[in-house]
Scaffold this active site. Structure first.
Site, mmCIF file in Angstrom:
data_model
loop_
_atom_site.group_PDB
_atom_site.id
_atom_site.type_symbol
_atom_site.label_atom_id
_atom_site.label_comp_id
_atom_site.label_asym_id
_atom_site.label_seq_id
_atom_site.Cartn_x
_atom_site.Cartn_y
_atom_site.Cartn_z
ATOM 1 N N THR A 109 12.416 8.939 11.149
ATOM 2 C CA THR A 109 11.854 7.574 11.191
ATOM 3 C C THR A 109 10.361 7.538 10.865
ATOM 4 O O THR A 109 9.878 6.549 10.339
ATOM 5 C CB THR A 109 12.043 6.934 12.584
ATOM 6 O OG1 THR A 109 11.469 7.822 13.575
ATOM 7 C CG2 THR A 109 13.517 6.730 12.896
ATOM 8 N N HIS A 141 0.835 -1.195 0.000
ATOM 9 C CA HIS A 141 0.000 0.000 0.000
ATOM 10 C C HIS A 141 0.878 1.258 0.000
ATOM 11 O O HIS A 141 1.848 1.337 0.742
ATOM 12 C CB HIS A 141 -0.896 -0.022 1.246
ATOM 13 C CG HIS A 141 -2.069 0.901 1.158
ATOM 14 N ND1 HIS A 141 -1.943 2.266 1.253
ATOM 15 C CD2 HIS A 141 -3.384 0.663 0.992
ATOM 16 C CE1 HIS A 141 -3.148 2.821 1.146
ATOM 17 N NE2 HIS A 141 -4.040 1.859 0.995
#
Lengths: 300, 300
Positions: free
Chosen positions: B170, B82
């Site tokens: 991150t 996705h």
């Protein structure tokens, strides 16, 4: 699914505002109960409280309010236009969602038992909770009222369902029960001929050969120059609103009269309208769990 | 009236069950929020959470879950089918009841601002909350994904709406916004001719000259030997379900095809069905306050 009932207790105090506030306090304080309305009528000398909530919260708050009312009200000094036999005159429970009639009857029994024990109160069960056909109708139980009940209660056929077979000296006796919520549904007709409205009402209502859970009369709406079939749907789960609407429509056709709208009066359960939407859209396999708000109500 | 919204945040973690449980924990713990569903897809490596609640409770729980996700997920190690650009990939808020779109947009802004400050996260606003037409569509914002975003974010036209103009090392970047809830509504046709279903869908949908807030396609229900007009109602408050139903019906007439039922898929707000009942019964002056359950929801 969250269980929700409506409860509409009637107390025999419609004048002393301090006492009235004390009686309704538990319905404001206890979580899981939502107080919708309370109105006191001075002439009737009567307080009618409307609330909804979970079975446990309703039970707790009703028992507390009953104790306060039994404490504050002396029926020997009570006078008012409305018939009554006790300080806590009548307490009906009606299922709103996720509750069967059997469960509502059970709740009525639990409240009746606890109240009779705590307050030494004689209690009769009525409507769906009635233990005999003669006790189904509130008016039959209450006949004689507080003043006549000292005698009536000693007749074997009028032995209370719970509590002592003698009247509480100040609080009299109470009636507790369970029934379906009424949905008041009026359909407007494009005619000022009341006789036509009455003819249609007669065909639609149960007593005239019509729908099982429908009462109906014709009403003249003078100001608007129209008439109305005014209906009480006594069990919307069995006779749906769309049934009475469509029936009024096809009966009106024979008079060349059009249906021009409708009114829903007062409170009704969401399900009564979901049933209407489901019917007209022909929805297959619809579940109440698909309604977002229903999921929130599970929390209560 | 109680304010209720739905929120469906998507997080970039669909494999590690321990992490998934930690991320959804705030939606279980915080009162005023009802977690309806969460499902993780291993191939997509993505977690989709569905909940409803009050604005305050949603804000609090979403911010907590975002912080946990930002803490646990390293996008540098994330792979999945996705498209995604951040640990907290996208957070849409949709009004359910008592909430205007403006208020939903405001809530999206509040969450975006607090999250960007607390977590030093770049955040884009999309759909109704978008600050430019180019940011309305999620796919346009997300194009390039996490890997391409370090560059994209430095282009002036892709400066984030909140937070620093550089990617979180991150957690990447997030998209937050507001949109109407979709109501998935399919109407079944008594024909196995897909071309007819497609023709009707074309006439009913916005892009074909039909209803403003309706997307529609024809679908073959092979097993039942029928076809279906499958619709997404993109704003049920403006284009009601009964409108699309009646429109399918009158378009079907020209082919001599009958409408034989319908389906409501997934969740929908109660009001979408109340509107249907009101229309077909022609109810005058109806208020949502008359629905018993609505009164209970005021408590939340």
């Amino acid at each position: 699914m969250a269980q929700i009932l409506e409860c509409i207790p009637n107390f025999s105090e419609g004048q002393d505002e301090e006492k009235i506030e004390k009686i309704v306090q538990p319905f404001k304080d206890i979580s899981g109960v939502k107080l919708l309305d309370y109105s006191a009528d001075k002439d009737h000398n009567r307080l009618v409280v409307t609330m909804i909530g979970s079975p446990d919260a309703l039970k707790k708050s009703v028992l507390e309010a009953m104790e306060i009312a039994v404490d504050l009200i002396d029926m020997n000094e009570h006078a008012g236009e409305h018939p009554r036999m006790g300080a806590v005159d009548v307490v009906p429970f009606t299922p709103v969602r996720g509750v069967t009639m059997e469960e509502a009857v059970e709740l009525a029994n639990e409240v009746a038992q606890e109240a009779s024990e705590k307050m030494e109160l004689p209690i009769y069960l009525y409507e769906e909770a009635a233990t005999t056909p003669e006790r189904k109708n509130l008016a039959d139980i209450r006949r004689g009222e507080f003043e006549g009940f000292a005698d009536k209660i000693q007749q074997p056929e009028w032995k209370p369902d719970y509590g002592p077979a003698e009247l509480h000296s100040t609080a009299g006796a109470s009636v507790i029960g369970a029934r379906m919520p009424l949905v008041a549904f009026n359909v407007n007709l494009d005619t000022d001929d009341l006789e036509i409205a009455n003819e249609i009402a007669r065909k639609v209502r149960h007593s005239g050969g019509g729908l099982r859970y429908c009462k109906a009369i014709g009403i003249d709406l003078n100001e608007r120059g129209i008439t109305q079939v005014s209906m009480n749907m006594t069990d919307y789960t069995k006779t749906a609103l769309y049934q009475s609407y469509e029936m009024v429509k096809f009966e009106a056709e024979r008079y060349g009269v059009d249906v021009i709208g409708s009114e829903l009066i007062g409170l009704l359960p969401a399900q009564a309208l979901f049933d209407v939407a489901e019917y007209y859209l022909g929805v297959e396999d619809f579940s109440g769990d698909q309604i977002m708000e229903n999921r929130l109500l599970e929390e209560l």
